[in-house]
Design an enzyme around this catalytic site. Structure first.
Site, short mmCIF file in Angstrom:
data_model
loop_
_atom_site.label_atom_id
_atom_site.label_comp_id
_atom_site.label_asym_id
_atom_site.label_seq_id
_atom_site.Cartn_x
_atom_site.Cartn_y
_atom_site.Cartn_z
N ASP A 166 3.29 2.61 7.54
CA ASP A 166 2.53 3.03 6.36
C ASP A 166 1.84 4.36 6.62
O ASP A 166 1.59 5.11 5.68
CB ASP A 166 1.51 1.94 5.99
CG ASP A 166 2.24 0.73 5.43
OD1 ASP A 166 2.74 -0.07 6.23
OD2 ASP A 166 2.35 0.64 4.19
C1 LIG Z 1 9.18 1.22 4.10
S1 LIG Z 1 7.87 0.19 3.66
C2 LIG Z 1 6.63 0.57 4.77
C3 LIG Z 1 5.62 -0.54 4.96
O1 LIG Z 1 5.02 -1.04 3.73
C4 LIG Z 1 4.81 -2.47 3.85
O2 LIG Z 1 3.53 -2.87 3.47
P1 LIG Z 1 3.29 -3.56 2.02
O3 LIG Z 1 4.39 -4.55 1.80
O4 LIG Z 1 1.90 -4.19 2.14
O5 LIG Z 1 3.32 -2.41 1.04
C5 LIG Z 1 5.01 -2.72 5.33
O6 LIG Z 1 3.86 -2.37 6.08
C6 LIG Z 1 6.17 -1.79 5.59
O7 LIG Z 1 6.47 -1.66 6.93
#
Ligand SMILES: CSC[C@H]1O[C@H](OP(=O)(O)O)[C@H](O)[C@@H]1O
Length: 368
Positions: A245
């Protein structure tokens, strides 16, 4: 089974997103008619994934500006409206840098534009959707290439472990860490993929499993607590590949909660640990992981489980949704959405440009 998280009609300037709270049992698209719809969808995780939320935010601005552009009397009025909407959107989720980066890039475009600012911003937002897919395919290529360079020449198929969802449902398509798994599979280099269920939102059991089944990739779902036992029982697993992220300037990486413990387990078992992310996730303005804001989410997301009802005969009824409490009422809850993995535990950061590595004991240098 649709794997297209974002549906944008460039002709009519309309936007729909796949409601990821309803997956895997229902594939339902919901309209995003303005920035307010986008803010709520991102905050409620109807759409999630660092690249996807940035693209949905930018396209929601394009949709709204297309509706409003005739009402702007001056360029200055349009510029102020665009900046205000971007400042509103970035508040939806704080940790993923992609959202803030997209907003800053569009604000820079606004500042540099003396005319046609609305059309330029709409065009730039639309380009983000196109660029993301080609970036992910390159991440997959460089990731698979680097991984296979790390195993003995006699090894032509490897097994990997991943967490959360980093596929087509987290991006505009193909995915980042799951894109690397797709590239390994396409090249015949994947023996087996293991995915963590990724509590409490269950991106792994609901989304990554959905994508792996869709693509007919050999895969097994495990609980978050099984990672270390899995590596002990399956020494053929040579790699853990995860998304990101926000990657700080030294390589410290914020990713889904549970990622840090995977990196510790990888180090203990001598397994490579790789971060796969587009260059837009690397934040050179954040020096290290301590400076990354970690989103805290509502306790009910951990103490309750939502899902489709399983009928008496064992069939799943997606039209009947149930929410059940799975925790003692009154218990305290800590529900951070992410954690930070120190760069010392990361073997490579793969972007659409190349695989970045570091000297032993040194930080990453993404300016190389
Ligand atoms: C390519 S997605 C990157 C990242 O986003 C996800 O978090 P969330 O589902 O809470 O938005 C997850 O940390 C992924 O690795």
């Amino acid at each position: 089974m649709s794997l297209q998280a974002i549906k944008y009609d460039g002709q009519n300037k309309t936007l729909e997103i796949l409601d990821q709270l309803k997956l895997p049992h229902q594939s339902i698209y919901v309209p995003i008619r303005n920035v307010q719809d986008a803010f709520k969808a991102i905050k409620d995780m109807v759409v999630r994934g660092a690249p996807a939320i940035a693209i949905v935010a930018a396209l929601s601005l394009a949709v709204e500006l297309n509706q409003e552009k005739a009402s702007f009397k001056t360029t200055e009025e349009a510029k102020k409206a665009i900046v205000d909407k971007l400042d509103y959107l970035v508040g939806a989720r704080p940790t993923a840098v992609n959202l803030g980066r997209a907003a800053n890039d569009l604000k820079k475009l606004v500042a540099e534009s003396s005319s046609d600012v609305v059309d330029k911003v709409i065009k730039a937002a639309e380009q983000m959707l196109v660029d993301d897919v080609s970036d992910n395919e390159n991440i997959g290529h460089y990731g698979a290439e680097w991984i296979m360079s790390q195993v003995p020449k006699s090894t032509d198929r490897i097994s990997v472990l991943t967490i959360c969802n980093t596929g087509s449902l987290a991006t505009a398509g193909y995915g980042t860490a799951l894109g690397v798994i797709r590239s390994l599979h396409a090249a015949g280099n994947l023996e087996h993929a293991y995915c963590l269920e990724t509590r409490p939102y269950n991106q792994g059991s609901r989304l990554t499993a959905y994508e792996l089944v869709h693509d007919k990739i050999p895969a097994t779902l495990i609980t978050d607590s099984m990672a270390s036992s899995l590596l002990r029982a399956h020494p053929e697993i040579k790699l853990i590949v995860v998304g990101a992220d926000r990657v700080a300037a030294n390589g410290d990486t914020a990713n889904k909660i549970g990622t840090y413990q995977l990196a510790v387990v990888a180090k203990h078992h001598g397994v490579k640990f790789v971060v796969a992310a587009p260059n837009t996730t690397i934040d050179l303005n954040t020096p290290n992981g301590d400076a990354i804001v970690i989103e805290q989410r509502a306790p009910h997301e951990l103490t309750q489980v939502k899902g489709a009802v399983v009928e008496a005969d064992g069939t799943i009824n997606p039209d009947k949704a149930a929410t059940v409490s799975t925790a003692a009422p009154g218990i305290g809850v800590w529900n951070p959405s992410f954690d930070v993995t120190p760069h010392e535990l990361i073997d490579a950061v793969v972007t659409e440009k190349r695989a970045f590595t570091r000297q032993p004991g040194a930080a990453f240098n993404f300016r190389d």
